[in-house]
Write a protein that holds these residues in place. Structure first.
Motif, short mmCIF file in Angstrom:
data_model
loop_
_atom_site.label_atom_id
_atom_site.label_comp_id
_atom_site.label_asym_id
_atom_site.label_seq_id
_atom_site.Cartn_x
_atom_site.Cartn_y
_atom_site.Cartn_z
N GLU A 1 -16.35 5.92 1.88
CA GLU A 1 -14.93 6.28 1.75
C GLU A 1 -14.04 5.40 2.61
O GLU A 1 -12.83 5.49 2.51
CB GLU A 1 -14.72 7.77 2.05
CG GLU A 1 -14.93 8.18 3.49
CD GLU A 1 -16.37 8.60 3.76
OE1 GLU A 1 -17.22 8.39 2.87
OE2 GLU A 1 -16.64 9.11 4.86
N GLN A 2 -14.61 4.54 3.47
CA GLN A 2 -13.76 3.65 4.26
C GLN A 2 -13.92 2.19 3.87
O GLN A 2 -13.34 1.31 4.49
CB GLN A 2 -14.06 3.82 5.74
CG GLN A 2 -13.68 5.21 6.21
CD GLN A 2 -13.37 5.28 7.67
OE1 GLN A 2 -14.09 4.72 8.46
NE2 GLN A 2 -12.30 5.97 8.01
N ALA A 3 -14.75 1.94 2.84
CA ALA A 3 -14.97 0.56 2.43
C ALA A 3 -13.85 0.13 1.50
O ALA A 3 -13.72 0.64 0.39
CB ALA A 3 -16.32 0.43 1.73
N ILE A 4 -12.98 -0.77 1.96
CA ILE A 4 -11.90 -1.22 1.08
C ILE A 4 -11.84 -2.73 0.91
O ILE A 4 -11.39 -3.22 -0.10
CB ILE A 4 -10.50 -0.78 1.58
CG1 ILE A 4 -10.43 -0.79 3.09
CG2 ILE A 4 -10.10 0.52 1.00
CD1 ILE A 4 -9.04 -0.43 3.59
N TYR B 1 0.39 -5.08 6.99
CA TYR B 1 0.23 -3.73 7.51
C TYR B 1 -0.32 -3.76 8.93
O TYR B 1 0.20 -3.11 9.83
CB TYR B 1 -0.70 -2.94 6.58
CG TYR B 1 -1.20 -1.63 7.15
CD1 TYR B 1 -0.38 -0.50 7.17
CD2 TYR B 1 -2.48 -1.53 7.67
CE1 TYR B 1 -0.84 0.69 7.69
CE2 TYR B 1 -2.94 -0.33 8.20
CZ TYR B 1 -2.13 0.77 8.20
OH TYR B 1 -2.58 1.95 8.73
N SER C 1 -7.61 4.82 11.04
CA SER C 1 -8.85 5.14 10.33
C SER C 1 -8.54 6.02 9.11
O SER C 1 -9.16 5.85 8.05
CB SER C 1 -9.86 5.81 11.25
OG SER C 1 -9.38 7.03 11.72
N LEU C 2 -7.57 6.93 9.23
CA LEU C 2 -7.25 7.76 8.07
C LEU C 2 -6.51 6.95 7.00
O LEU C 2 -6.70 7.17 5.80
CB LEU C 2 -6.41 8.97 8.49
CG LEU C 2 -7.20 10.05 9.25
CD1 LEU C 2 -6.29 11.18 9.69
CD2 LEU C 2 -8.35 10.59 8.42
N ASP C 3 -5.70 5.98 7.44
CA ASP C 3 -5.04 5.11 6.46
C ASP C 3 -6.06 4.26 5.73
O ASP C 3 -5.92 3.99 4.53
CB ASP C 3 -4.02 4.19 7.16
CG ASP C 3 -2.61 4.71 7.01
OD1 ASP C 3 -2.42 5.68 6.26
OD2 ASP C 3 -1.70 4.16 7.65
N GLU C 4 -7.07 3.81 6.46
CA GLU C 4 -8.13 3.04 5.82
C GLU C 4 -8.78 3.86 4.71
O GLU C 4 -8.99 3.40 3.61
CB GLU C 4 -9.18 2.65 6.87
CG GLU C 4 -9.51 1.19 6.87
CD GLU C 4 -10.28 0.79 8.12
OE1 GLU C 4 -11.32 1.43 8.41
OE2 GLU C 4 -9.86 -0.17 8.78
N ARG C 5 -9.07 5.09 5.06
CA ARG C 5 -9.69 5.96 4.06
C ARG C 5 -8.72 6.23 2.91
O ARG C 5 -9.12 6.24 1.74
CB ARG C 5 -10.12 7.27 4.73
CG ARG C 5 -10.67 8.23 3.73
CD ARG C 5 -11.61 9.22 4.33
NE ARG C 5 -12.04 10.15 3.28
CZ ARG C 5 -12.75 11.22 3.50
NH1 ARG C 5 -13.17 11.51 4.71
NH2 ARG C 5 -13.08 12.02 2.51
N ASN D 1 -6.33 4.29 1.84
CA ASN D 1 -6.21 3.09 1.01
C ASN D 1 -7.42 2.90 0.12
O ASN D 1 -7.30 2.44 -1.02
CB ASN D 1 -6.01 1.87 1.89
CG ASN D 1 -4.61 1.81 2.45
OD1 ASN D 1 -3.65 2.17 1.76
ND2 ASN D 1 -4.47 1.40 3.69
N SER D 2 -8.59 3.24 0.65
CA SER D 2 -9.78 3.14 -0.17
C SER D 2 -9.74 4.18 -1.28
O SER D 2 -10.08 3.92 -2.43
CB SER D 2 -11.01 3.29 0.73
OG SER D 2 -11.96 4.11 0.15
N ILE E 1 -7.04 5.54 -2.63
CA ILE E 1 -5.95 5.28 -3.58
C ILE E 1 -6.31 4.13 -4.53
O ILE E 1 -5.84 4.05 -5.65
CB ILE E 1 -4.65 4.99 -2.82
CG1 ILE E 1 -3.45 5.45 -3.62
CG2 ILE E 1 -4.51 3.55 -2.47
CD1 ILE E 1 -2.17 5.34 -2.84
#
Lengths: 435, 349
Positions: free
Chosen positions: A209-212, A394, B338-342, B344-345, B347
């Motif tokens: 869920e954090q891999a972007i 960002y 860290s919550l923005d990272e999540r 963004n992933s 979305i």
């Protein structure tokens, strides 16, 4: 034997005539040395002049181009926060093996460091760095620092810390300090590739869920590819028409290509918002002619970004191709036709190969420009259509995490260089010819 | 090795640019920076112009879109061209800890106890209370949405929804829509299960979402019909109402926060800056702002001086505070990245 007649040599060096030698037997060696010296002198003067001419440009490039890139590379691995601002702790933690709570010396070192940094207002940096390792560590450090005794050292720093917050007994916090107490780190570069470092030095994939970022790089390159392809598809026939159409056609088309090129990027992008929005001109026109019943979504999606970016980048495709096409003699295609080639074969085997260098230069320009686009996707796209630069902005402006911003930049730069190498090998472009 | 050469070159480059800016840095007017748009228009009318008249100080305005990047580079390079800036709560704390702001000389400013909770801090003086709340267009919605649970009910209230792009506000809103009372939201959100719960709730609305970034977008989209309901800054909605838009705010579950004035560290106009903030924090001056734009004052005495007819529009009105959530600044400083990272992933999927 009579003496040989003296020989005068007039030498032309860089268009300047000079008499360099009166050659006499036996004097030859010396004369050739003199000639060499003269040559060298002129050569040196020429080089100095050349350096003088490109000097300002070179200096300019070094300051505004090379230096920032070097600094960016450096910042992507730079890790000064803990080492600089918590020096005693950095030293004390090296002896700790990672099992159990560290002893009094480590606590004492941290206590003094926190006290000093907190009141000098320098604690925010290391606290933020440590928060990247364990979420919530920042506020724990800040809250602890506020409560630590100032001035007189307490009897036991360890007990003082544990009284303020029992979490200080957990080894994971100390492990985080130890991991970050290094002058350089791969943390950011790995994070930019959706990887995490474990405390034993291994590398693991980030939680799903954090891999972007891998998806983000893939998307950026794919969008740049689509935009390049679309620009080529539209730009090539346009350039052809500009070269082979009449004088009037050429003038009109040239204005159509260049006029938007001279308009500000922001204005053009905003114009597309007006045209494409829900109640915009395009939707109204389509509804009026009865092609659609309800307005279609033309903006805040991938389609909107493609339209906007192709429009903005088209001149960069058309101009190099146009320049190369103008140099292709019409007689070549005529010759092919006279030898029995169909128009398509003549185009494919005679015309197209001669324009490849223009196509290559155009594609390269458009691709590299679109990879770095920021404003247009931000205004015309949805969150799913943002490219790498959005996240660089960002991290730079929003969270001030410049390590992460630099790491994303470094990887983008590496990807572009790699693609450029492959691309130029593929098309055999020693150097793309630009008009 | 690199360090030496690299930094020396960087210093040289900075020195060159500093020379260029030197002329600019000397002899300039007090510069006050705010958020632009209808908000700054209101501030100009209530604070800037009267201050100039009252004190004879010349004052320059600038506006920005938040963030510390610019202030940080000013302080680090020693070319401070802003003096007073209005910042949000997380920036106030981060900037104060990073040494980007001067400490407020409270002995000149007045009693800290005169301000509402959280408005009197070491580096900042609170100036407004603003909120993110549920706004809707009465012409496009059948019935009256009462809170975030109704925001999620796309059967009862069909149409697109707008939320601010980013984790902040939305995770709280999602939990409240899922039945978590306002006073327990951050407790739940501090756990991994709580974060999962919030994202699962957001999943339900995802096909109906349009994400906004600028505060001006929600009223635009509500007016054009792009969305039927949206989270929005309350002041922008009231401003649009005044222009005749049929908008309404459902205050239940509003998330409110305080913006503060700060002084950029190293400001050559320290005295004027303090004087300006003192002026803008007087209850009689603060009380004038809600008439122009409905953000709540921070001075306790000013709250009572706000005219009756404006009061119901303020986030701080008692009936609007019934199930309200104060944005937890420390929580977000720790977790925003860290919550923005999540987010963004999430979305991008």
């Amino acid at each position: 034997m009579p003496p040989l007649p003296a020989l005068r040599l007039r030498v032309y060096v860089m268009g300047r005539a000079m008499t360099v030698a009166v050659v006499q037997p036996g004097g030859l060696a010396e004369e050739s040395r003199a000639l060499k010296r003269a040559l060298k002198r002129v050569e040196r003067r020429r080089r100095l002049r050349a350096i003088g001419l490109i000097g300002p440009l070179f200096l300019f490039l070094a300051v505004v181009f090379a230096l920032p890139i070097v600094l960016m590379l450096h910042r992507a691995v730079d890790n000064p926060e803990v080492v600089t601002h918590l020096p005693r702790t950095t030293e004390a933690i090296q002896g700790w093996e990672g099992d159990g709570t560290p002893g009094e010396p480590a606590f004492a070192a941290l206590g003094q460091d926190l006290n000093e940094a907190f009141y000098a207002r320098r604690l925010a940096e290391p606290a933020r760095r440590l928060n990247y390792e364990i979420t919530g560590f920042r506020s724990m450090i800040m809250a602890t620092s506020r409560k630590l005794p100032r001035g007189e050292a307490p009897e036991s720093w360890k007990r003082t810390f544990l009284d303020i917050d029992p979490a200080w007994s957990e080894p994971r916090y100390w492990q985080a300090i130890k991991d970050t107490a290094q002058p350089y780190t791969l943390h950011y570069l790995l994070a930019a590739l959706d990887l995490r470092m474990t405390s034993d030095g291994g590398v693991v994939a980030a939680p799903k869920e954090q891999a972007i970022y891998r998806g983000l790089f893939g998307r950026t390159l794919w969008m740049a590819f689509v935009i390049t392809a679309a620009s080529l598809l539209m730009g090539y026939p346009l350039a052809y028409l500009m070269v082979n159409g009449g004088k009037a056609t050429r003038g009109v088309l040239l204005i159509f290509v260049l006029l938007p090129f001279w308009t500000s990027l922001l204005v053009r992008t905003s114009a597309w918002v007006v045209l494409l929005q829900q109640e915009g001109l395009v939707n109204q026109a389509l509804q009026w002619i009865g092609a659609i019943d309800d307005p279609v979504q033309l903006i805040y999606n991938r389609f909107g970004v493609y339209v906007g970016m192709v429009h903005i980048l088209l001149p960069f495709m058309v101009m190099p191709i146009y320049a190369v096409m103008r140099g292709v003699p019409a007689s070549h295609v005529q010759a092919a036709a006279s030898l029995g080639a169909t128009p398509f074969t003549a185009f494919r085997r005679v015309y197209l190969p001669q324009t490849v260098s223009g196509v290559g230069a155009g594609c390269l320009l458009v691709f590299i420009l679109s990879v770095g686009f920021y404003i247009t996707p931000a205004l015309l796209g949805s969150p799913r259509d943002q490219m790498v630069s959005y996240f660089i902005a960002y991290y730079t402006n929003q969270t001030l995490n410049w390590g992460m911003a630099s790491a994303l930049g470094v990887i983008l730069l590496a990807a572009i260089l790699l693609l450029y190498a492959v691309f130029s090998r593929m098309l055999g472009l020693g150097r793309p010819r630009l008009a | 090795m690199f360090d030496q050469i690299g930094w020396r070159a960087a210093v040289a480059a900075l020195a060159v640019s500093a020379l260029g800016f030197a002329g600019q840095a000397t002899a300039r007017d007090l510069t006050v920076v705010s958020w632009g748009g209808s908000y700054q228009d209101a501030q100009r009318e209530v604070y800037f112009e009267p201050f100039k008249e009252a004190t004879g100080t010349s004052l320059l305005e600038d506006s920005y879109n938040g963030g510390l990047a610019k202030i940080r580079s000013m302080v680090q390079t020693g070319t401070v061209t802003w003096d007073v800036v209005q910042v949000e709560a997380p920036e106030l704390i981060r900037g104060c800890q990073q040494g980007l702001f001067e400490f407020i000389p409270w002995d000149k400013m007045g009693d800290r106890g005169n301000f509402i909770d959280g408005a009197a801090t070491d580096c900042g003086v609170g100036t407004i209370v603003w909120a993110v709340a549920l706004a809707y267009n009465t012409e496009n919605v059948d019935g009256t949405p009462a809170g975030w649970a109704d925001f999620w009910d796309v059967e009862k209230f069909p149409g697109k929804r707008g939320l601010r792009k980013g984790a902040k506000f939305n995770l709280e809103i999602a939990l409240m829509a899922d039945g978590v009372p306002a006073d327990r939201v951050y407790e739940v959100l501090a756990t991994d299960e709580g974060v999962d719960r919030a994202f699962n709730k957001l999943d339900e609305l995802k096909p109906h979402m349009q994400w906004w970034e600028a505060g001006a977008q929600p009223p635009e989209w509500l007016a054009s019909g792009d969305v039927v309901m949206s989270s929005a800054y309350n002041g922008r909605i009231t401003a649009a109402q005044k222009e005749g838009q049929p908008f309404k705010i459902a205050w239940d579950g509003q998330v409110y926060a305080i913006d503060s004035w700060v002084i950029v560290r190293g400001s050559p106009k320290m005295d004027e800056a303090v004087e300006f903030i003192r002026y803008a924090s007087q209850p009689e001056n603060q009380a004038g702002l809600p008439k122009a734009i409905p953000y709540g004052p921070t001075h306790v005495a000013a709250i009572e001086e706000v005219p009756e007819d404006v009061r119901p529009d303020l986030p701080t009105a008692p009936q609007n505070l019934e199930n309200a959530l104060r944005n937890d600044t420390e929580f977000w400083i720790d977790r925003e990245e860290s919550l923005d990272e999540r987010f963004n992933s999430w979305i991008a999927q």
